[in-house]
Scaffold this active site. Structure first.
Site, PDB file in Angstrom:
ATOM      1  N   ARG A 196       3.538  -1.910  -1.013  1.00  0.00           N
ATOM      2  CA  ARG A 196       3.487  -3.316  -1.402  1.00  0.00           C
ATOM      3  C   ARG A 196       4.100  -3.430  -2.784  1.00  0.00           C
ATOM      4  NH1 ARG A 196       1.476  -2.091  -5.630  1.00  0.00           N
ATOM      5  NH2 ARG A 196       1.313  -4.297  -6.041  1.00  0.00           N
ATOM      6  N   GLY A 197       4.246  -4.679  -3.267  1.00  0.00           N
ATOM      7  CA  GLY A 197       4.934  -4.882  -4.547  1.00  0.00           C
ATOM      8  C   GLY A 197       6.377  -5.256  -4.226  1.00  0.00           C
ATOM      9  N   ALA A 198       6.859  -6.322  -4.885  1.00  0.00           N
ATOM     10  CA  ALA A 198       8.132  -6.922  -4.481  1.00  0.00           C
ATOM     11  C   ALA A 198       9.318  -5.933  -4.425  1.00  0.00           C
ATOM     12  CB  ALA A 198       8.433  -8.103  -5.384  1.00  0.00           C
TER      13      ALA A 198
ATOM     14  N   ARG B  37       6.963  -9.794   5.479  1.00  0.00           N
ATOM     15  CA  ARG B  37       6.218 -10.534   4.452  1.00  0.00           C
ATOM     16  C   ARG B  37       7.141 -11.624   3.887  1.00  0.00           C
ATOM     17  NH1 ARG B  37       2.734  -7.262   0.280  1.00  0.00           N
ATOM     18  NH2 ARG B  37       1.622  -9.251   0.304  1.00  0.00           N
TER      19      ARG B  37
ATOM     20  N   GLN C  56      -5.541  -4.405  -6.076  1.00  0.00           N
ATOM     21  CA  GLN C  56      -4.381  -3.673  -6.607  1.00  0.00           C
ATOM     22  C   GLN C  56      -4.604  -3.253  -8.059  1.00  0.00           C
ATOM     23  OE1 GLN C  56      -4.173  -6.510  -4.836  1.00  0.00           O
ATOM     24  NE2 GLN C  56      -2.294  -6.647  -3.664  1.00  0.00           N
TER      25      GLN C  56
ATOM     26  N   ASP D 169       6.876 -11.974  -7.693  1.00  0.00           N
ATOM     27  CA  ASP D 169       7.368 -11.787  -6.322  1.00  0.00           C
ATOM     28  C   ASP D 169       8.583 -12.660  -6.037  1.00  0.00           C
ATOM     29  OD1 ASP D 169       4.315 -11.100  -6.290  1.00  0.00           O
ATOM     30  OD2 ASP D 169       5.333  -9.977  -4.702  1.00  0.00           O
TER      31      ASP D 169
ATOM     32  N   ASN E 277       3.452 -15.049  -8.104  1.00  0.00           N
ATOM     33  CA  ASN E 277       2.930 -13.691  -8.264  1.00  0.00           C
ATOM     34  C   ASN E 277       1.554 -13.646  -7.595  1.00  0.00           C
ATOM     35  OD1 ASN E 277       3.205 -10.973  -9.298  1.00  0.00           O
ATOM     36  ND2 ASN E 277       1.613 -11.489 -10.779  1.00  0.00           N
ATOM     37  N   LYS E 278       0.946 -12.505  -7.619  1.00  0.00           N
ATOM     38  CA  LYS E 278      -0.343 -12.280  -6.946  1.00  0.00           C
ATOM     39  C   LYS E 278      -1.356 -13.387  -7.231  1.00  0.00           C
ATOM     40  CE  LYS E 278      -1.201  -9.874  -4.568  1.00  0.00           C
ATOM     41  NZ  LYS E 278      -1.100 -10.240  -3.134  1.00  0.00           N
TER      42      LYS E 278
END
Ligand code: MRU
Length: 349
Positions: A45-47, A88, A197, A238, A248-249
């Site tokens: 995960r993570g852009a 995603r 995370q 993101d 973002n998150k």
């Protein structure tokens, strides 16, 4: 350096981020379908990291293609790209990486290259995306480190570290670069409900690097920011719209508002591959909604009454007015972002 994702003769190897910090496992993914599921299920995960995974998934899919003609190979390529693109929706790096792979494929096809030659070019491109991401993070680190004072306390949300990228990290890359430059930095890591995370991944990375880290629950961030202890906030992104709004998150927006209220600089660190100039405003960024179970259950145990309604938006959008600067691999952008971000694209070479 943490090995987030690697291309090997056996397939794509990724550290399983769902199992950290208790277990450090490196499963091998042998088909593009396995890589697509790994992205959906947050093994990776993570852009920037999912962009690299998508590119490697495509290269893998085309290695496995049984096509005997260029037309069949092109049909397979289209299907593989569509599958990876459907994993995603929010992080634009995924679509950016798929586009790079499409460009290489279409160019090779116009040249009437042989199938095996195209396969090799696709692998080379995926490896270039991986390598360039680490280089971009190093550059971002150098630009961003100048904004961190010595003896700083920095608050971060989610994980924008080596695990969220091909290596080194974006927000954590800036912190790492500041430490490498000799500065003393302490970090508050928001735990980042519901996937944790911050608690699981950011704390794990920073502890490995001996950078002092204190985990707080998300609801403690306002109190800590008001206490006067924090010098700045740094987060990743993101997707960044042309006007500087940042997806973002989930939870990032609340942190930005609390930082603004307390006159604390709020920085975003992201490579230009996260900037989507086709969207004028953050309101147009698609926000992923994830499974209810991430909220209703913890390690398989219910934590809400059965049948209760929950919401699980995975990202939020922070309006650009709360953002003090956007640190990119091409330099630092500030208000007005529509012109400063454009200028970074134009000057990057
Ligand atoms: O749902 P995730 O874990 O993929 O979300 C990750 C984030 O929101 C990160 O902060 C963002 O991708 C920046 S990573 C360098």
């Amino acid at each position: 350096m943490i090995r987030t994702i690697e291309w090997t003769d056996e397939g794509v190897v990724m550290i399983d981020q769902r199992r950290l910090p208790a277990h450090e496992l490196y499963p091998v993914f042998k088909t593009h379908e396995e890589v697509a599921k790994a992205i959906e299920e947050m093994v990776i995960r993570g852009a920037p990291a999912i962009g690299v995974a998508a590119a490697m998934g495509i290269a893998l899919g085309m290695q496995n293609s049984r096509a005997t003609s260029l037309d069949e190979f092109a049909r397979d390529f289209h299907n593989v790209c569509e599958r990876l693109s459907a994993t995603r929706p929010t992080a634009v790096n995924l679509f950016w990486a798929v586009e790079r792979m499409r460009w290489v494929f279409n160019h090779a096809r116009r040249e009437a290259s042989a199938i095996d030659a195209i396969r090799k070019q696709l692998v080379d491109e995926a490896l270039a995306i991986h390598r360039e991401d680490i280089e971009a993070n190093r550059r971002m680190g150098r630009f961003g480190a100048e904004l961190i004072p010595d003896n700083a306390t920095v608050l971060t949300h989610c994980n924008a570290g080596a695990l969220a990228t091909a290596g080194f990290g974006t927000a954590l890359g800036v912190i790492r670069a500041a430490v490498e430059a000799g500065k003393r930095v302490r970090v508050y890591a928001d735990e980042t409900r519901p996937f944790l995370q911050g608690a699981r991944l950011t704390a794990w990375e920073l502890a490995k690097d001996n950078i002092p880290v204190t985990v707080i629950t998300d609801s403690m961030a306002g109190h800590i920011l008001k206490s006067g202890e924090v010098d700045c906030v740094i987060v990743g992104a993101d997707r960044i719209a042309a006007n500087g709004d940042v997806a973002n998150k989930i939870g990032t927006y609340m942190v930005a508002v609390a930082a603004h209220e307390n006159n604390i600089p709020f920085y975003v660190a992201a490579p230009l591959s996260t900037v989507d100039l086709s969207l004028n405003s953050g309101d147009l960024i698609p926000i992923e909604s994830r499974a209810d179970e991430e909220v209703t259950h913890f390690r398989g145990e219910p934590i809400t009454p059965e049948g209760v309604k929950v919401a699980n938006p995975a990202f939020d959008v922070t309006p650009h007015r709360y953002i003090s600067a956007i640190i990119t691999d091409a330099g630092v952008a500030r208000e007005p972002y529509d012109t400063s971000l454009n200028a970074l694209f134009e000057n990057r070479n």
